[in-house]
Scaffold this motif. Structure first.
Motif, short mmCIF file in Angstrom:
data_model
loop_
_atom_site.label_atom_id
_atom_site.label_comp_id
_atom_site.label_asym_id
_atom_site.label_seq_id
_atom_site.Cartn_x
_atom_site.Cartn_y
_atom_site.Cartn_z
N GLU A 199 5.18 41.96 74.09
CA GLU A 199 5.45 41.82 72.66
C GLU A 199 4.24 42.26 71.88
O GLU A 199 3.11 42.16 72.34
CB GLU A 199 5.74 40.36 72.32
N PHE A 252 -0.99 30.59 68.05
CA PHE A 252 -0.85 31.98 67.64
C PHE A 252 0.47 32.55 68.15
O PHE A 252 0.80 32.42 69.32
CB PHE A 252 -2.03 32.80 68.18
N ARG A 253 1.20 33.18 67.25
CA ARG A 253 2.44 33.83 67.65
C ARG A 253 2.50 35.18 66.95
O ARG A 253 3.02 35.30 65.85
CB ARG A 253 3.62 32.97 67.28
N GLY A 254 1.94 36.18 67.60
CA GLY A 254 1.87 37.51 67.00
C GLY A 254 3.21 38.20 66.96
O GLY A 254 4.20 37.76 67.54
N ASN A 284 5.10 28.90 75.44
CA ASN A 284 4.95 29.39 74.07
C ASN A 284 3.80 28.71 73.35
O ASN A 284 3.70 28.79 72.14
CB ASN A 284 6.27 29.23 73.30
N ARG A 323 2.77 33.24 75.46
CA ARG A 323 3.60 34.05 74.60
C ARG A 323 3.10 33.91 73.17
O ARG A 323 2.86 32.80 72.71
CB ARG A 323 5.06 33.64 74.67
N GLY A 324 2.93 35.01 72.49
CA GLY A 324 2.46 34.98 71.11
C GLY A 324 1.01 35.40 70.98
O GLY A 324 0.57 35.76 69.90
N GLY A 325 0.27 35.38 72.09
CA GLY A 325 -1.09 35.90 72.05
C GLY A 325 -2.19 34.91 72.34
O GLY A 325 -3.33 35.29 72.55
N SER A 326 -1.87 33.60 72.36
CA SER A 326 -2.92 32.64 72.68
C SER A 326 -3.18 32.63 74.18
O SER A 326 -2.52 33.34 74.94
CB SER A 326 -2.48 31.23 72.27
N LEU A 340 1.42 41.85 69.04
CA LEU A 340 0.67 40.71 68.52
C LEU A 340 0.21 41.00 67.08
O LEU A 340 -0.77 40.45 66.61
CB LEU A 340 -0.54 40.43 69.42
#
Lengths: 204, 303
Positions: free
Chosen positions: A151, A5-7, B187, B154-157, A153
């Protein structure tokens, strides 16, 4: 295979225009489930001249994507690269000339393409048939902000539409770790609101 | 200033040659235990932060003449270290030395040095004792306990460095090795230079069980003489007698900036005579702290 996942929305095709600075109204409280405004968030320009987070299917035209946030902490010292806290207050007018106002850099480029995640997986056939279709942002209240990585999401909602929606799906990212049958596969997309905020014949 | 001890505190035996041997606490010759499971570093700063950089994602296929794909990277977890000062002093009247028959009665320098080493181990073990609860300020830069099922990426996971509660066994160590090998980077991607498990850390209670698991030629938990694939796989088992739990255990990995012991100033000992009251003052102080920068340093099993 589960996708990583990369929001958030990430510029993918170079920044042709220098990011432009905007601010938010004092005590602005976005409806997202976590903290506030951060890099990667999609924003709209209001008639007050301030920006707000773009809602799914928002009536206001998308201005662009946040690239950085700077504001003054409770002790008056500047906080760089952070998340503007929800409900952040400051004294003075809501414009960038006010040194107390937060500085939000926004990539204002109607041609810009972005990486974004799609919230729900689909079949390979439907995903590639969806290139050229439109898709809305995920609901603001259903998304959040990473307080650790500072950041957004935010994602696209996963529903391809032939009619009007906020983003156009330009391509599926072709990389080894991108599985369209699983949630959070990555696409290349662009703002699809006809004319950009600044190109509409009506002023804001 | 009241002395630490006076002559009257010792019974008559200590002032005559009745006592054959004056014994005291015994410390092992190889110093504190914490260097076996923490990485030792030093700083010249009053406080500092370790900051994470989360890199870009995978490369994507691009067409001929198409712009190369742009990506970004960003900062992540910040972990602050602020060394604290620790100290102790002893004040001994000169009469104790004048009249005492045994040097151990007034060997304050040795007492301070030994208690300093012991203090270090009691302080350091807090990282293990509180690894699952985050108590006593033992949380990572992400605000979570060091061993947690939901460390953010990073990114939400998220990723987990917490294993299911299993007693030591060949299968459990195998599971830990696999978990370590598949730890994601900042990441969320698996990387070519995978994390490696170095050794197992736990209470003394498991020392001999892990000897069976890690050093036997045959698998210890079957009757079929199967080869023990774990033999030689890890460096060692590190018994930490100071652990509060007698059942929790940990795998320690090879991360570069993992669980740290940070010296701001190593122990310094001084002594001086006080002529106004004919005492000797023995003093020791040091400045240190401990913490975990990259929580991938440990895989925890909370039993």
């Amino acid at each position: 295979m589960a996708n990583t996942f990369r929001g958030g929305f990430h510029p993918i095709d170079g920044i042709r225009f220098k990011p432009q600075i905007f601010t938010v109204a004092s005590a602005y409280a976005p409806a997202n489930s976590n903290i506030g405004i951060a890099r990667g968030e999609v924003v709209v320009l209001k008639t007050t001249g301030t920006i707000e987070i773009c809602e799914a299917g928002d009536a206001d035209l998308i201005l662009g994507v946040v690239t950085s946030v700077k504001f003054r902490g409770s002790d008056g010292s500047p906080v760089y690269g952070g998340v503007l806290p929800t409900g952040h207050t400051y004294s003075g007018e809501a414009n960038v000339a006010n040194p107390n106002a937060p500085i939000i850099e926004v990539c204002v480029d109607p041609d810009m393409q972005y990486y974004a995640c799609v919230a729900a997986g689909t079949t390979s056939a439907l995903a590639y048939a969806g290139i050229g279709a439109n898709m809305d942002l995920s609901a603001t209240s259903a998304t959040s902000t990473s307080s650790v990585y500072r950041e957004s999401l935010r994602t696209l909602d996963g529903t391809f539409v032939a009619g009007i929606a906020q983003f156009r799906i330009d391509d599926i990212i072709r990389s080894a770790g991108n599985d369209v049958t699983s949630a959070n596969y990555m696409v290349k997309c662009s703002i699809n609101e006809g004319f950009h905020s600044f190109f509409s014949t009506a002023g804001i | 200033m009241a002395p630490s001890i006076s002559s009257n505190a010792f019974s008559a035996s200590y002032w005559q040659n009745i006592i054959e041997e004056c014994w005291t606490d015994e410390l092992g010759k190889d110093g504190p235990t914490w260097p076996k499971y923490l990485d030792e570093v030093s700083t010249q700063k009053k406080y500092f932060e370790d900051g994470e950089i989360a890199g870009p994602g995978l490369w994507g296929q691009t067409g001929e003449g198409e712009d190369l794909l742009l990506d970004d990277y960003g900062e992540g977890i910040k972990t602050r270290y602020e060394p604290q000062k620790f100290s102790k002093r002893l004040i001994i009247p000169e009469e104790v030395e004048e009249d005492g028959r045994y040097p151990e009665m007034y060997d304050a320098s040795r007492m301070l040095a030994d208690s300093c080493k012991t203090t270090q181990d009691y302080e350091a073990v807090g990282i293990l004792n509180d690894a699952f609860t985050g108590a006593n300020g033992h949380v990572g830069g992400d605000g979570l306990s060091y061993c947690n099922a939901s460390h953010p990426l990073r990114g939400g996971s998220t990723f987990s460095n917490l294993m299911a509660a299993v007693s030591p066994s060949n299968t459990a160590v195998t599971t830990m090795l696999i978990t370590t090998d598949r730890l994601p980077s900042s990441n969320g991607l698996l990387t070519a230079g995978a994390y490696k498990l170095k050794n197992i850390v736990g209470p003394t209670d498991y020392k001999w069980r892990f000897m069976e698991i890690l050093k036997s030629g045959q698998k210890d938990d079957t009757a079929n003489n199967a080869v023990n694939a774990l033999k030689g796989e890890l460096e060692s088992y590190v018994p930490v007698r100071f652990m509060a739990s007698r059942t929790n255990w940990f795998g320690k990995t090879n991360v570069k900036r993992g669980a740290l012991w940070v010296w701001r100033r190593k122990p310094r000992f001084r002594n001086e005579s006080m002529p106004q009251n004919e005492t000797k003052v023995f003093m020791g102080s040091a400045r240190w702290t401990q913490g975990v920068t990259n929580v991938r340093a440990f895989i925890g099993v909370n039993i």
